[in-house]
Design an enzyme around this catalytic site. Structure first.
Site, mmCIF file in Angstrom:
data_model
loop_
_atom_site.group_PDB
_atom_site.id
_atom_site.type_symbol
_atom_site.label_atom_id
_atom_site.label_comp_id
_atom_site.label_asym_id
_atom_site.label_seq_id
_atom_site.Cartn_x
_atom_site.Cartn_y
_atom_site.Cartn_z
ATOM 1 C CB SER A 23 98.998 11.292 31.345
ATOM 2 O OG SER A 23 99.966 10.503 31.980
ATOM 3 N N PRO A 24 97.265 8.746 32.574
ATOM 4 C CG PRO A 24 98.293 6.729 33.096
ATOM 5 C CD PRO A 24 98.166 7.735 31.999
ATOM 6 C CB CYS A 26 96.626 9.183 41.429
ATOM 7 S SG CYS A 26 97.604 7.697 41.127
ATOM 8 C CE1 TYR A 185 103.121 4.061 43.552
ATOM 9 C CE2 TYR A 185 103.096 4.780 41.273
ATOM 10 C CZ TYR A 185 102.934 5.051 42.618
ATOM 11 O OH TYR A 185 102.596 6.322 43.028
ATOM 12 N NE ARG A 233 102.648 6.376 32.107
ATOM 13 C CZ ARG A 233 102.182 7.580 32.431
ATOM 14 N NH1 ARG A 233 101.987 7.909 33.695
ATOM 15 N NH2 ARG A 233 101.899 8.461 31.487
ATOM 16 N N GLY A 327 99.224 15.340 30.980
ATOM 17 C CA GLY A 327 98.647 15.258 32.311
ATOM 18 C C GLY A 327 98.293 16.629 32.847
ATOM 19 N NE ARG A 328 102.621 18.365 37.502
ATOM 20 C CZ ARG A 328 103.303 17.235 37.547
ATOM 21 N NH1 ARG A 328 103.628 16.597 36.424
ATOM 22 N NH2 ARG A 328 103.674 16.715 38.707
#
Length: 361
Positions: A23-24, A26, A185, A233, A327-328
């Site tokens: 996953s993207p 930041c 966003y 996304r 992700g995590r």
């Protein structure tokens, strides 16, 4: 029963070796405030690629300086950044993984302080390197400054910036591009009635609120090769009882985006409204992906609290998603894919030689 996690997936001209995708996330690691990826980005992305992921999606990457979330976020608005990304892409490819990049504009949530710090969630003043933010309407995100409503010239610039960044992504060697329309966003701000109060052709009806996103899909599709997949996304819901963005609207806009040249969808949730309760449980966003796939008749990946190989495999076996973004869990275990192959009894031929002494090799 074969493991669907390790079935390759072909999208346009790209074959992804498995369906375990990064996953993207930041990184807030461009500490010179110039948007330039550097050794951290190389090592971070390279670790996931060596760990067996099928797709390594780079973090939300600003299409202009004011598109970044923070001044420490990465960018792709100039050729020097493109050339730095090419180094990262080359190493990801050397490990057999595909490289994707998420192109983004933060809108009213931009000019933030660095993530995971006490100051995060507040507008950084220009005296500290911040900037004036823009949005569909002059409606602030809680805790942040009121943005400037985008006018016609500003809207055109956003579309142009996405197109220019997509062209540079191709030149850097990326295999695919994802447009970020989630997590509160800019493009999500246009989609949701909670943040879009416009009365022109970019506000009001769903068709109008989706207009900017679809214009960006058009522009990106114009500048990238026919063989390059295009992802989007979405946040599947704003998690509010009334007046927010809904899963059904997500499905409709996905189907419209396919008609304009998008190929695949990455379904997350939330991010537009702060200080709301979200019941976060294992796989809590999977039902959103399931609904979008069924109603939109599209391919989509699930993301969120997917933490074990068995859980990820079950999501695919049950036909609830076409792939999983992690992700995590990948942050905790960058070799998740190699461990998953061992646990699911799958033989793979891309375990790096130095790793083969490990117990999951």
């Amino acid at each position: 029963m074969t493991a669907k996690l390790f079935e390759p997936l072909v999208i346009r001209g790209v074959e992804l070796r498995n369906r375990i995708w990064v996953s993207p996330m930041c990184q807030y690691a461009c500490l010179d405030h110039d948007g330039m990826p550097h050794d951290w980005h190389l090592v971070n992305a390279g670790t996931y690629a060596a760990g067996g992921a099928g797709l390594v999606m780079m973090e939300a990457t600003g299409v202009s300086p004011e598109a970044r979330i923070t001044s420490e976020c990465a960018g792709l608005w100039n050729d020097a950044q493109r050339d730095r990304w090419a180094r990262v892409v080359d190493f990801v490819h050397s490990q057999g993984a595909a490289a994707g990049i998420q192109l983004a504009h933060s809108g009213r949530k931009g000019s933030d302080y660095r993530g995971f710090t006490a100051e995060a969630g507040k507008t950084k003043p220009e005296s500290e390197g911040g900037w004036t933010t823009v949005a569909p309407s002059a409606v602030a995100c809680v805790g942040m400054d009121v943005p400037v409503e985008l006018d016609r010239a500003g809207l055109d610039k956003v579309v142009d910036d996405f197109g220019a960044a997509a062209r540079r992504a191709v030149e850097a060697g990326f295999d695919l591009i994802e447009i970020h329309a989630a997590h509160g966003y800019l493009l999500h701000q246009f989609l949701s009635p909670l943040s879009n109060r416009r009365t022109d052709e970019y506000g009001g009806s769903l068709e109008n609120r989706a207009r900017l996103l679809l214009e960006i899909v058009d522009r990106v599709r114009e500048v990238v090769p026919e063989s390059m997949p295009l992802f989007v996304r979405f946040s599947g819901t704003d998690w509010v009882a009334e007046g927010g963005w809904t899963p059904e609207e997500t499905a409709r806009v996905c189907s419209w985006a396919v008609d304009r040249g998008a190929d695949f969808f990455d379904i997350s949730s939330g991010g537009l409204v702060r200080d709301i309760f979200i019941s976060v449980s294992p796989g809590y966003q999977v039902p959103l992906t399931e609904l979008v796939r069924e109603q939109g008749r599209v391919q989509a990946a699930a993301v969120g609290k997917i933490t074990t190989p068995a859980q990820a495999e079950a999501i695919l076996q049950e036909g609830r998603a076409d792939a999983v973004f992690l992700g995590r869990e990948l942050t905790r275990d960058p070799h998740f894919a190699l461990r998953a192959a061992k646990e699911l009894g799958v033989e793979i031929d891309y375990v790096p030689l130095p790793f083969r002494a490990a117990t999951w090799a």
